[in-house]
Design a protein around this motif. Structure first.
Motif, PDB file in Angstrom:
ATOM      1  N   GLU A 269       0.941  -1.228  -0.183  1.00 40.74           N
ATOM      2  CA  GLU A 269      -0.047  -0.016  -0.011  1.00 40.74           C
ATOM      3  C   GLU A 269       0.927   1.268  -0.158  1.00 40.74           C
TER       4      GLU A 269
ATOM      5  N   SER B 183       0.885   3.986  -2.923  1.00 41.85           N
ATOM      6  CA  SER B 183       0.244   5.409  -2.487  1.00 41.85           C
ATOM      7  C   SER B 183       1.396   6.436  -2.995  1.00 41.85           C
TER       8      SER B 183
ATOM      9  N   SER C 202       1.625   6.564  -6.816  1.00 43.59           N
ATOM     10  CA  SER C 202       0.652   7.240  -7.376  1.00 43.59           C
ATOM     11  C   SER C 202       0.686   8.806  -7.118  1.00 43.59           C
TER      12      SER C 202
ATOM     13  N   SER D 107      -3.889   7.259  -5.108  1.00 46.92           N
ATOM     14  CA  SER D 107      -3.259   7.104  -3.844  1.00 46.92           C
ATOM     15  C   SER D 107      -3.995   7.057  -2.635  1.00 46.92           C
ATOM     16  N   LEU D 108      -5.092   8.226  -2.612  1.00 46.46           N
ATOM     17  CA  LEU D 108      -5.924   8.144  -1.125  1.00 46.46           C
ATOM     18  C   LEU D 108      -7.079   6.845  -1.204  1.00 46.46           C
TER      19      LEU D 108
ATOM     20  N   ASN E 267      -6.583   4.160  -2.328  1.00 43.82           N
ATOM     21  CA  ASN E 267      -5.955   2.866  -1.956  1.00 43.82           C
ATOM     22  C   ASN E 267      -5.761   2.845  -0.543  1.00 43.82           C
ATOM     23  N   VAL E 268      -5.555   3.799   0.090  1.00 39.31           N
ATOM     24  CA  VAL E 268      -5.835   3.854   1.841  1.00 39.31           C
ATOM     25  C   VAL E 268      -7.177   3.512   2.168  1.00 39.31           C
TER      26      VAL E 268
ATOM     27  N   GLY F 202      -8.754   2.645  -7.703  1.00 41.65           N
ATOM     28  CA  GLY F 202      -7.966   2.841  -6.550  1.00 41.65           C
ATOM     29  C   GLY F 202      -8.800   1.995  -5.301  1.00 41.65           C
TER      30      GLY F 202
ATOM     31  N   ASN G  39      -2.328   2.361   7.475  1.00 41.85           N
ATOM     32  CA  ASN G  39      -2.482   2.816   6.515  1.00 41.85           C
ATOM     33  C   ASN G  39      -2.973   4.308   6.615  1.00 41.85           C
TER      34      ASN G  39
ATOM     35  N   LEU H 147      -0.789   7.336   4.488  1.00 45.10           N
ATOM     36  CA  LEU H 147      -0.973   8.543   3.930  1.00 45.10           C
ATOM     37  C   LEU H 147      -0.431   9.736   4.572  1.00 45.10           C
TER      38      LEU H 147
ATOM     39  N   THR I 115       3.089   9.660   2.498  1.00 39.72           N
ATOM     40  CA  THR I 115       2.716   9.966   1.218  1.00 39.72           C
ATOM     41  C   THR I 115       2.546  11.714   1.176  1.00 39.72           C
TER      42      THR I 115
ATOM     43  N   VAL J 119      -1.610  15.343  -1.047  1.00 34.83           N
ATOM     44  CA  VAL J 119      -2.503  14.423  -1.662  1.00 34.83           C
ATOM     45  C   VAL J 119      -3.644  15.331  -2.011  1.00 34.83           C
TER      46      VAL J 119
END
Length: 316
Positions: free
Chosen positions: A53, A57, A60, A69-70, A72-73, A210, A249, A254, A257, A263
């Motif tokens: 993950e 992220s 991405s 990206s978000l 995925n979380v 995603g 996560n 997050l 990232t 993001v």
């Protein structure tokens, strides 16, 4: 489209293999340094299984695809509770013994609400990312300290059995770690490229891809770990793996990232964020009611995920 599906699967396989190598090498190295299986399980193993993950992220976000990206979380957190924990309970009813759940579940609910607020504000800034990572460090340190004091012998034995043992030498540890990182990076590039191409081919948003394909695919290590733990009656690992992964996560993936690049994810809706928060809130009474998650409750969690998919896809 077929080629992109194949590349997506190859990317997922490489991500899973990379996470396995990283966990094996990291756990072995940590145990050589004198850390207990409990501490290794709460740190190296928990964080290592979330590496797919993280790299997806990050990749991405660096490409400016914030929705993946978000998504995925958020999607991983929904999938972890709805599918992984739900299926684990269906495979074998889960008895809750781990006292740390009393800390972890309120933390998960709190940071899920925090993530909701950050996402609805329009973006997750670098400053917010720093705060999330600092919260992760504080949470991990406190959790380790509390676990050393309060964990029962039976639970410690579960972690002893579930954490990989040392490899043949330090050299093998490093090879596993470096090889795992390499596979994670290469696999993430394949997966993100394929996900973007599939979104265009299916005519759906990158956010939907995603939230579903990418999120489910990167959660495969957690799925394997929890199902095996359920089959072995290692209930605390099955639950702790999901709850710990969801916390990581939000705070770790997050947070890191956003520190690298803010993001922006306009495609992630209030529904997606609301389902993530709802699963965290509903999970608390389910885990504490009789300290058991039975098959009926597991089916309820899985059914909720299927209903979410039914609403999500037709809406595109």
């Amino acid at each position: 489209m077929a080629l992109h599906l194949v590349l997506l699967v190859v990317g997922l396989i490489l991500l899973t293999a990379g996470a396995e190598g990283l966990v094996r090498g990291g756990a072995s190295l940590a145990r050589r340094l004198g850390l207990t299986p409990l501490v290794v399980g709460l740190t190296v193993v928990a964080f290592g299984t979330s590496m797919p993950e993280l790299v997806v992220s990050l990749s991405s976000a660096l490409r400016g695809v914030g929705d993946i990206s978000l998504g995925n979380v958020v999607g991983s957190n929904i999938f972890n509770v709805g599918v992984i924990l739900g299926l684990s309970a269906v495979v074998s009813p889960i008895r809750i013994q781990l006292g740390l759940i009393k800390l972890d579940m309120p933390v998960l609910i709190g940071i899920s609400l925090l993530a909701l607020g950050l996402a609805l504000s329009g973006s997750v800034s670098r400053g917010a990312g720093v705060v999330l990572v600092l919260l992760l460090i504080a949470y991990t340190a406190f959790n380790i300290r509390l676990a050393r004091k309060q964990t029962a012998a039976a639970v410690a034995q579960e972690f002893e059995e579930g954490v990989p043992g040392p490899t043949a030498s330090w050299l093998w540890d490093l090879l596993f770690i470096l090889g795992g990182l390499g596979l994670l990076i290469y696999g993430s590039n394949l997966l993100v490229n394929s996900a973007i191409a599939l979104a265009r081919a299916f005519g759906v948003s990158e956010a939907v891809i995603g939230l579903t394909l990418v999120a489910a695919g990167t959660s495969m290590p957690e799925l394997a770990t929890s199902i095996v733990a359920a089959l072995r009656r290692q209930s605390d690992i099955a639950v702790g793996n999901v709850v710990g992964s969801n916390i990581f996560n939000i705070l770790g993936i997050l947070g890191v990232t956003a520190m690298v690049r803010p993001v922006l994810a306009p495609g992630i809706s209030r529904l997606d964020l609301g389902v993530m928060v709802a699963y965290a809130v509903v999970l608390l009474p389910l885990l504490w009611s009789g300290q058991r998650l039975d098959r009926r409750e597991g089916l309820l969690l899985v059914g909720g995920y299927l209903a979410y998919l039914w609403v999500l896809w037709p809406g595109t």
